[in-house]
Design an enzyme around this catalytic site. Sequence first.
Site, mmCIF file in Angstrom:
data_model
loop_
_atom_site.group_PDB
_atom_site.id
_atom_site.type_symbol
_atom_site.label_atom_id
_atom_site.label_comp_id
_atom_site.label_asym_id
_atom_site.label_seq_id
_atom_site.Cartn_x
_atom_site.Cartn_y
_atom_site.Cartn_z
ATOM 1 N N GLY A 15 186.007 37.059 -4.235
ATOM 2 C CA GLY A 15 185.347 38.328 -4.541
ATOM 3 C C GLY A 15 185.768 39.466 -3.646
ATOM 4 C CE LYS A 51 193.420 45.185 12.941
ATOM 5 N NZ LYS A 51 194.388 45.494 11.864
#
Length: 604
Positions: free
Chosen positions: A280, A400
């Site tokens: 989702g 990151k």
Amino acid sequence: MNYRKRMIMMSLVDTFLVCAAVFAGMQLVNGQPGSAVGTTLLLLAGYHAFAFYYRLSKKAWSYASTGEMMALIKTITLAAALTTTVHWLFGDTAAIRLTIVSWLLLLLFMGTLRFSERLIRDVELVKSKRKKRTLIVGAGSAGTLVVRQLLRDRHTNLVPAAFVDDDQRKNGLQLLGIPIVGRIDDIEQVAKAHHINHIVIAIPSLGKKELDRIYAICQRTDIKTQILPRIEQLILDKGPLPKLEDIRPEELLAREPVTLNTDDIAESVTGKVVLVTGAGGSIGSEICRQLCQFKPSLLLLLGHGENSIYTIEMELREKVGSDFDLIPVIADVQDRDRIFQVVNQYRPSVIYHAAAHKHVPLMEVNPHEAVKNNVIGTKNVAEAAAEFEVENFVMVSSDKAVKPTSVMGATKRVAEMIVQHMDRISRTNFVAVRFGNVLGSRGSVIPLFKSQIERGGPVTITHPDMERYFMTIPEASRLVIQAGALAKGGEIFVLDMGEPVKIVDLAKNLIQLSGYTLDEIGIRYTGMRPGEKLYEELLNANEIHEEQIYPKIYIGKSTAQDMRWVEYLLVQFALLEGSALSALLLDIAHHRMKNQPNLIAAIQ
């Protein structure tokens, strides 16, 4: 007509024009036949010699401009000067007068002939194109950009006729000579009054609700309406004006997109059961959309948020119909038993693991939640994939994770360590896909900047030198899918994302393209937040392979990981305070444990 025939024909025509110019000149100055013959021969010799030197036969006269005109004038003038010099040496003043008149006539004849090609082409171009009087919706920076480009491009069939804009201060003004004649609600009346037959919506920062309203107004006119690409495309595009788009939902990319090897992907996906975790979310839902074209036998949409899973399920059912089955699965990757039950029940061939917490500042103050979702969640799904012999497992990682300074980055690096370890001890191919910031995703700077601009500013930026790699959601999702097809096990795939972009440059472009000046909105620097870096990297120095494994895709080297540190982290994370847990995460991600004897003793 080939070049040789064209050159012969032009030479014959030029020869005729020289003869005609001398004959006409002789009538004007009452010259003698003897002078005319000598002048003709000298002019012909000089003209053809200088025409060869200036390459007149190679000029594209239908596109002629100043350069071609100067070459023609030089050729004729030098030929006449040569002829005049010869007559002067022989003292034939009558022939000199004839040469001067012939020179003027030859300029007229040849100039008319040569530039008639250009004239005919331009006339045909105008006739072949029906110029469409265009109404520009939005008199801001983007609208001005559209008008400027339309005025410059003589080949376009659009001609700007008027602006409409809701800013009453602009009503009655002119931009680049184009009048602002009303508000957006007046489009129907303006279209009739100004004989509009094309509309361009030039407000790229519009939200969906406002765009729907404007488009509904335009539809009442029965006039073709186009729109500028989304703001994410405009702020990264280096061209003068991106191509106008018909209003449709397709995503536009900010760079040359990664092309998919459809044969490899079809082999790994078509007709198979595929599970997407985090289905989702921004990336997960787009992975599902991209997978539809390869027709898996069953697509499992796994997520813990019922609303987001319901939304993507309804969208995909409408898109694919009954071509393959979709099953929404409400589950949390932190729930090990539930994840094992789902994988055991459906036995997927491929798992795309996109479920994660990704917001850097939020994870700095919630390190335990970051570990539970990004580390424990990944470990649960990965171990389920190994237990039930899933063919390929693809984890969505982040830039990151390289030399991490944040909790989020450290958890992603630890998750990569888990994936690479699982690849060595199981039959499943485990890989990770690493990319930078995704424009338009939840947590992206673009929605934040938009909301700040809508409130009147200022736009807040942590540091003027901060820069990031950017990509779009479809591009990121394509990379994930392609990685699954390329997977051999243990790799870290990285997209070639071009040059990093300064955040302040994004903010400035966004402000201007929203119809405001920097003075009106303003930019305020707030200082770097905990865990943030000025710039990101995509690979560590010891991971880099020099060659691309696929166009725009690099592969990082697999490195051995000591899973005892990860196990130690999982034992300790519930016992440690937030700051202590963050420190341990960063130590493990940076492999700094060897300098801490007490930690070494703890895992032995």
